[in-house]
Design an enzyme around this catalytic site. Sequence first.
Site, PDB file in Angstrom:
ATOM      1  N   PRO A   2      34.574  26.524  90.933  1.00  0.00           N
ATOM      2  CA  PRO A   2      34.319  27.061  89.587  1.00  0.00           C
ATOM      3  C   PRO A   2      32.836  27.329  89.387  1.00  0.00           C
ATOM      4  O   PRO A   2      32.002  26.457  89.633  1.00  0.00           O
ATOM      5  CB  PRO A   2      34.818  25.939  88.672  1.00  0.00           C
ATOM      6  N   GLU A   3      32.507  28.551  88.978  1.00  0.00           N
ATOM      7  CA  GLU A   3      31.124  28.913  88.707  1.00  0.00           C
ATOM      8  C   GLU A   3      30.922  28.983  87.192  1.00  0.00           C
ATOM      9  O   GLU A   3      31.800  28.627  86.423  1.00  0.00           O
ATOM     10  CB  GLU A   3      30.790  30.224  89.411  1.00  0.00           C
ATOM     11  N   ARG A 110      40.379  17.578  95.143  1.00  0.00           N
ATOM     12  CA  ARG A 110      39.420  17.177  96.175  1.00  0.00           C
ATOM     13  C   ARG A 110      38.493  16.049  95.727  1.00  0.00           C
ATOM     14  O   ARG A 110      37.745  15.505  96.528  1.00  0.00           O
ATOM     15  CB  ARG A 110      38.592  18.387  96.618  1.00  0.00           C
ATOM     16  N   ARG A 152       7.424  34.383  98.215  1.00  0.00           N
ATOM     17  CA  ARG A 152       8.638  33.783  98.788  1.00  0.00           C
ATOM     18  C   ARG A 152       9.216  34.699  99.864  1.00  0.00           C
ATOM     19  O   ARG A 152       9.431  35.887  99.636  1.00  0.00           O
ATOM     20  CB  ARG A 152       9.681  33.534  97.703  1.00  0.00           C
TER      21      ARG A 152
END
Length: 271
Positions: A2-3, A110, A152
């Site tokens: 789930p995001e 899980r 970066r």
Amino acid sequence: MPELPEVETTRRGVAPHITGRKILNVNVYEPRLRWPVPADLPAAAEGKTVQDVTRRAKYLLINLGENELLFHLGMSGNLRIVAPETPRMKHDHVDILLEGDITLRYNDPRRFGCLLLLNPPTQEHPLLRHLGPEPLSDQFSGELLYKLSRQRKSPIKTFLMDQAIVVGVGNIYANEALFLAGIRPTRPAGEVSLKRYQALAEAVRKVLSDAINMGGTTLRDFVGGDGKPGYFQQTLRAYGRGGQPCILCNTELKEIKLGQRASVFCPSCQR
């Protein structure tokens, strides 16, 4: 997993049912989640009234006034509103019974999720302290991404998924936002211009907002707080479409591994 849209969909699903209601009982059937459910959590929650249900990144926070309950859905967890007499399933680990014959039930096959008890100031909790801004807030912008990305060398997709940069942009939505902004996921973050970061910030907002409005993305286990699946998967432009034609130019989409995660992009449209 789930995001952010799935967690926000869950928040919107459960909040109207539990806000303003008193918690009568908390039954913890399986405390061995990612971190053990605190033994004092039931006693701390029982008798308290739910003041609000909020979200920070992928965490759900149930405000009880004196303290808060923090949920994380892990890889496959979900929260549902059920009637108290609804038979428990194998992986139903926690029941929160509220007045009005309503039960908030946590299921997690899980057991990678968590349920913790937080005391104020909750934003100083180690799980929340170092999180970046919310992607749908005024604090998130292309200018911010540009500033934080200078020097970066890591791929822009990895940079975008860094929770200290911006929260909640997981693998699915990073793929989709980069496709929408026309940026290749492997491009070094420090080489992307301000103009392109502005386009990316708008793409992130659009992709996440669309997903929330459609109830999230159902890939394996996710359902919203009402027990219904999300439907954003039906509109995915890149994620899961490796080898298929680009919807914009018909070029075959390429799929690679980036940071052990699937990354799909159009070699023509994304540069």
